[in-house]
Design a protein around this motif. Structure first.
Motif, PDB file in Angstrom:
ATOM      1  N   GLU A   9      99.409  19.303  52.479  1.00  0.00           N
ATOM      2  CA  GLU A   9      99.076  18.096  51.715  1.00  0.00           C
ATOM      3  C   GLU A   9      97.934  17.330  52.377  1.00  0.00           C
ATOM      4  OE1 GLU A   9     102.318  18.842  52.528  1.00  0.00           O
ATOM      5  OE2 GLU A   9     102.875  19.536  50.527  1.00  0.00           O
ATOM      6  N   GLN A  13      94.214  16.712  50.801  1.00  0.00           N
ATOM      7  CA  GLN A  13      93.617  15.381  50.759  1.00  0.00           C
ATOM      8  C   GLN A  13      92.236  15.404  51.405  1.00  0.00           C
ATOM      9  OE1 GLN A  13      95.049  12.520  49.315  1.00  0.00           O
ATOM     10  NE2 GLN A  13      92.927  11.889  49.536  1.00  0.00           N
ATOM     11  N   THR A  87      92.914  21.170  44.497  1.00  0.00           N
ATOM     12  CA  THR A  87      93.057  19.737  44.777  1.00  0.00           C
ATOM     13  C   THR A  87      93.453  18.948  43.529  1.00  0.00           C
ATOM     14  OG1 THR A  87      90.712  19.387  44.386  1.00  0.00           O
ATOM     15  CG2 THR A  87      91.395  19.793  46.661  1.00  0.00           C
ATOM     16  N   TYR A  90      95.349  15.399  43.318  1.00  0.00           N
ATOM     17  CA  TYR A  90      95.074  14.581  44.496  1.00  0.00           C
ATOM     18  C   TYR A  90      93.919  13.639  44.189  1.00  0.00           C
ATOM     19  CZ  TYR A  90      98.111  17.412  47.421  1.00  0.00           C
ATOM     20  OH  TYR A  90      99.200  18.023  47.966  1.00  0.00           O
TER      21      TYR A  90
END
Length: 151
Positions: A9, A13, A87, A90
């Motif tokens: 994660e 990010q 991604t 996010y």
């Protein structure tokens, strides 16, 4: 936060921040280099503005682009399986937004003032007027006038 011990994660990010950072950096670069080309094309003070522009561009690269893009690439080279993760879902982090806002706002202010400074001091070339007498003609006219006043 160590870059080598990162969860998936945290990596995603970082990857999202790096993607947005790359897009902003490219847009800023196109804007900056097109303004440099314009200043050069109109014949203004190109050396001053180009120096300011290159300095600002490198500063932005070192403070707003490199801290996100370089760690992402290093991690992807060490662990190629990370490239497959998307991604999607996010968003950029608040720390990224604060840093990017600060860096790009200062950079844009410096570039705008540099542009205004270079543009305002544009050098105009004044060509000699053919109707005015040359220095030789002026001395001949003065001699004739002195000769008429002596008579």
């Amino acid at each position: 936060m160590q870059k080598e011990k990162m969860t998936v994660e945290e990596f995603l990010q970082l990857k999202k921040d790096a993607q947005v950072s790359l897009i902003l950096f490219i847009v800023f670069g196109v804007f900056l280099f097109s303004s440099m080309f314009y200043i050069t094309a109109i014949g203004a003070r190109t050396q001053v503005y180009n120096s300011i522009g290159i300095t600002v561009f490198l500063s932005v690269a070192m403070t707003a682009f490199r801290p996100y893009f370089l760690p992402k690439n290093i991690l992807e080279k060490k662990q190629p399986e990370l490239k497959q993760y998307s991604t999607k879902g996010y968003s950029v982090s608040s720390a990224f937004l604060k840093r990017v806002f600060l860096v790009y706002s200062v950079a844009i202010i410096v570039v705008v003032f540099g542009f205004a400074s270079a543009y305002a001091t544009r050098v105009e070339t004044i060509l000699p007027d053919d109707t005015l007498p040359s220095l030789e003609q002026k001395s001949i006219i003065e001699q004739k006038l002195e000769g008429n006043s002596n008579e």
